[in-house]
Design an enzyme around this catalytic site. Structure first.
Site, mmCIF file in Angstrom:
data_model
loop_
_atom_site.group_PDB
_atom_site.id
_atom_site.type_symbol
_atom_site.label_atom_id
_atom_site.label_comp_id
_atom_site.label_asym_id
_atom_site.label_seq_id
_atom_site.Cartn_x
_atom_site.Cartn_y
_atom_site.Cartn_z
ATOM 1 C CE1 TYR A 1 -3.560 2.679 0.681
ATOM 2 C CE2 TYR A 1 -2.199 3.330 2.550
ATOM 3 C CZ TYR A 1 -3.253 3.568 1.693
ATOM 4 O OH TYR A 1 -4.001 4.716 1.826
ATOM 5 C CE LYS B 1 -3.165 6.140 -0.997
ATOM 6 N NZ LYS B 1 -4.156 7.004 -1.702
#
Length: 398
Positions: free
Chosen positions: A118, A122
């Site tokens: 994750y 990002k």
């Protein structure tokens, strides 16, 4: 100004869209410099045609779209990098160089526990955005959000605060493995305020010292300036006190701008219908009734007194305790007399002209319903909560 919000159905998107609509409809005048003509709300189920039109026409983009809990790790990159590519390519197609804001995460630092699929997705989205800004000259605003909380946040998803609020409000169990764990939390209203400032070109910039946000005018990143660092144990303790309020009538301290104030508002947004209202204990006798409304930790208590026609109540005095009597319905007389004096202060009161009357320390006082037909309704505030062990109340007729 025409504004595009991607991820419009998400937690941040819904709150931002509501704030922008209030400005557009003239209901919020706190940002007089903003004039909103159109709000494009784009989400995963929206048509490609909407994205095309919005990218052609918009004057500002809030890219809030992203993936938090995918079926598999590959979806992180697809949702957090892939859509950003599509968005920026569509803007370039129409040669639209409007400012673009992207919602990243502190996990993009990829430091320690944040080194994850994750976080890397990002970070890729951030790098893409910065490259786009250099290539096109468009203004880019990259925000690394800490943990978010506030109304409309989905519980049992990616917010511990939302889960705790929902479960405690609905009498469901919670799990806290380590109460000492500290979170940095950003309240949704503070975030929306920052995003509205960004629309006006007044955003706050920052850089990062590891995972610590450092506000700096020349920083490459942006940040909402107000966050709160609290432990899980502190959060749960506050929530338990909020839950107990209908039974204790005691309102915890919630100073302006405090985490407690923001958490209380968040907690209330998760209450089930059956807890939105709660009964109060009415002390009823032949004279009428007296009901405690609210206690505070440091600023006394509020009550309501109902006197039937012709009834006199009170006839007592206090040493240190003092009160406000505020008649809100009916017609009455308030009398006060210093206990070593014959002089009586009289105040005719009525719900037709609402005013506050001090009940002075050392003065015996009463309240008389002058009506033959109507109840006299009085809201009362005392500077201290009633303590049966030390009532500081002494009978003496005025």
């Amino acid at each position: 100004m025409k504004i595009l919000i991607t991820g419009a159905a998400g937690f941040v998107g819904k709150n931002l869209a509501a704030a922008l609509k209030n400005i557009k409809d003239g209901k919020d005048r706190t940002h007089p410099g903003l004039s909103i003509e159109e709000i494009y709300l784009y989400d995963i189920d929206s048509s490609a045609a909407l994205l095309e039109e919005a990218c052609k026409e918009c004057d500002f983009v809030f890219n809030l779209a992203g993936v938090n809990r995918p079926q598999n790790a590959e979806e992180f990159m697809q949702g957090n990098f892939g859509f950003a590519s599509t968005l920026l390519d569509t803007l370039k197609k129409y040669e639209n160089k409007c400012p673009v804001m992207i919602s990243s995460s502190i996990q993009a630092t990829c430091i320690g526990r944040y080194d994850s699929d994750y976080g890397r997705s990002k970070k890729a989205g951030e790098d893409l955005m910065f490259a786009y800004g250099k290539q096109t000259g468009a203004k880019v605003l990259v925000y690394r959000f800490p943990n978010l909380f506030g109304k409309w946040c989905r519980p049992n998803y990616n917010s511990a605060v939302a889960t705790f609020c929902n479960n405690i409000a609905n009498d469901l169990p919670i799990t806290v493995n380590d109460p000492a764990v500290k979170l940095e939390l950003l309240y949704i209203d503070d975030l929306v305020d920052e995003m509205l400032l960004a629309l006006e070109g007044k955003e706050h910039h920052c850089c990062f010292d590891g995972t610590t946000t450092v506000l700096a005018d020349d920083g490459a990143y942006c940040a909402a300036p107000v966050t709160h660092k609290v432990t899980l144990g502190e959060i749960v303790s506050l929530l338990e006190s909020f839950k107990a309020q209908p039974a204790t009538l005691t309102m915890p301290e919630i100073p302006k701008g405090s985490f407690a104030k923001k958490l209380y508002s968040t907690y209330l947004s998760y209450l089930p219908k059956e807890k939105v209202s709660f009964p109060l204990k009415m002390n009823v006798d032949a004279r009428g009734s007296f009901t405690e409304l609210l206690r505070t930790e440091k600023c006394g208590q509020f009550s309501v007194n109902i006197s039937k026609p012709g009834i006199t109540k009170g006839q007592h005095w206090h040493n240190t305790k003092w009160e406000f009597f505020i008649v809100v319905a009916g017609h009455g007389m308030i009398e006060e007399r210093k206990i070593d004096s014959d002089e009586v202060l009289r105040f005719e009161v009525s719900g037709e002209k609402i005013e506050a009357i001090h009940m002075l320390p050392g003065y015996t006082h009463n309240i008389i319903n002058l009506s033959d037909t109507e109840d006299l309704v009085t809201v009362m505030w005392a500077n201290e909560c009633f303590d049966p062990a030390k009532p500081d109340t002494f009978f003496e007729e005025v």
